[in-house]
Design a protein around this motif. Structure first.
Motif, short mmCIF file in Angstrom:
data_model
loop_
_atom_site.label_atom_id
_atom_site.label_comp_id
_atom_site.label_asym_id
_atom_site.label_seq_id
_atom_site.Cartn_x
_atom_site.Cartn_y
_atom_site.Cartn_z
N UNK A 10 -3.71 -17.07 43.57
CA UNK A 10 -3.46 -18.23 42.72
C UNK A 10 -3.83 -19.54 43.42
N UNK A 11 -4.10 -20.56 42.61
CA UNK A 11 -4.26 -21.93 43.10
C UNK A 11 -5.47 -22.12 44.00
N UNK A 12 -6.49 -21.33 43.80
CA UNK A 12 -7.74 -21.56 44.51
C UNK A 12 -8.46 -22.70 43.80
N UNK A 13 -8.88 -23.71 44.55
CA UNK A 13 -9.40 -24.91 43.91
C UNK A 13 -10.86 -25.21 44.22
N UNK A 14 -11.49 -24.39 45.03
CA UNK A 14 -12.92 -24.55 45.30
C UNK A 14 -13.60 -23.22 44.98
N UNK A 15 -14.72 -23.30 44.28
CA UNK A 15 -15.39 -22.09 43.80
C UNK A 15 -16.90 -22.17 44.02
N UNK A 16 -17.47 -21.00 44.32
CA UNK A 16 -18.91 -20.90 44.38
C UNK A 16 -19.49 -20.64 43.01
N UNK A 17 -20.80 -20.50 42.96
CA UNK A 17 -21.51 -20.30 41.69
C UNK A 17 -21.50 -18.85 41.25
N UNK A 18 -21.24 -17.95 42.15
CA UNK A 18 -21.17 -16.54 41.80
C UNK A 18 -22.43 -15.77 42.13
N UNK A 19 -22.26 -14.47 42.31
CA UNK A 19 -23.38 -13.57 42.53
C UNK A 19 -23.13 -12.30 41.71
N UNK A 20 -24.15 -11.82 41.05
CA UNK A 20 -24.02 -10.72 40.09
C UNK A 20 -24.09 -9.37 40.78
#
Length: 121
Positions: free
Chosen positions: A106-116
């Motif tokens: 919970x409460x993660x506030x920074x995110x990457x763009x993702x990888x498939x």
């Protein structure tokens, strides 16, 4: 704000392996991997406290996936073994500054763009 960049996704047959990498720029108390299958909600997969290297896993991946941190501490890996078709998803790396509650995803506030990741039968 922590910046994150994922890599390592791809297509693999069921039973195969993949290793995802997340380069972390900035200070993070906790880094985690999340995934979102098509048409479904995002779910937590694994987290790691960057100081103690304590790890947590969702029940669906426990024993098959391993989260780890590189010696330089700016890269977090997700080694995935025995992949199943149900593991197919967009995988995201996320971070939060405070090393609190990592096991609750919970409460993660920074995110990457993702990888498939695509796992075929």
């Amino acid at each position: 704000q922590v910046q994150l960049e994922e890599s390592g996704g791809g297509s693999v047959q069921a039973g195969g392996s993949l290793r995802l990498s997340c380069v972390v720029s900035g200070s993070a108390g906790c880094v985690g991997w999340f995934r979102q299958p098509p048409g479904k909600e995002r779910e937590g997969v694994a987290t790691i406290y960057t100081l103690s290297r304590t790890t947590y896993y969702s029940d669906s991946v426990k024993g098959r996936f391993t989260i780890s941190q590189g010696n330089a501490k700016n890269t977090v890996y997700l080694q995935m073994y025995s992949l199943e078709v149900e593991d197919s998803a967009m995988y995201y790396c996320a971070a939060k500054s405070r090393p609190v509650g990592c096991s609750r995803f919970q409460d993660f506030d920074s995110w990457g763009q993702g990888t498939q990741v695509i796992v075929s039968s």
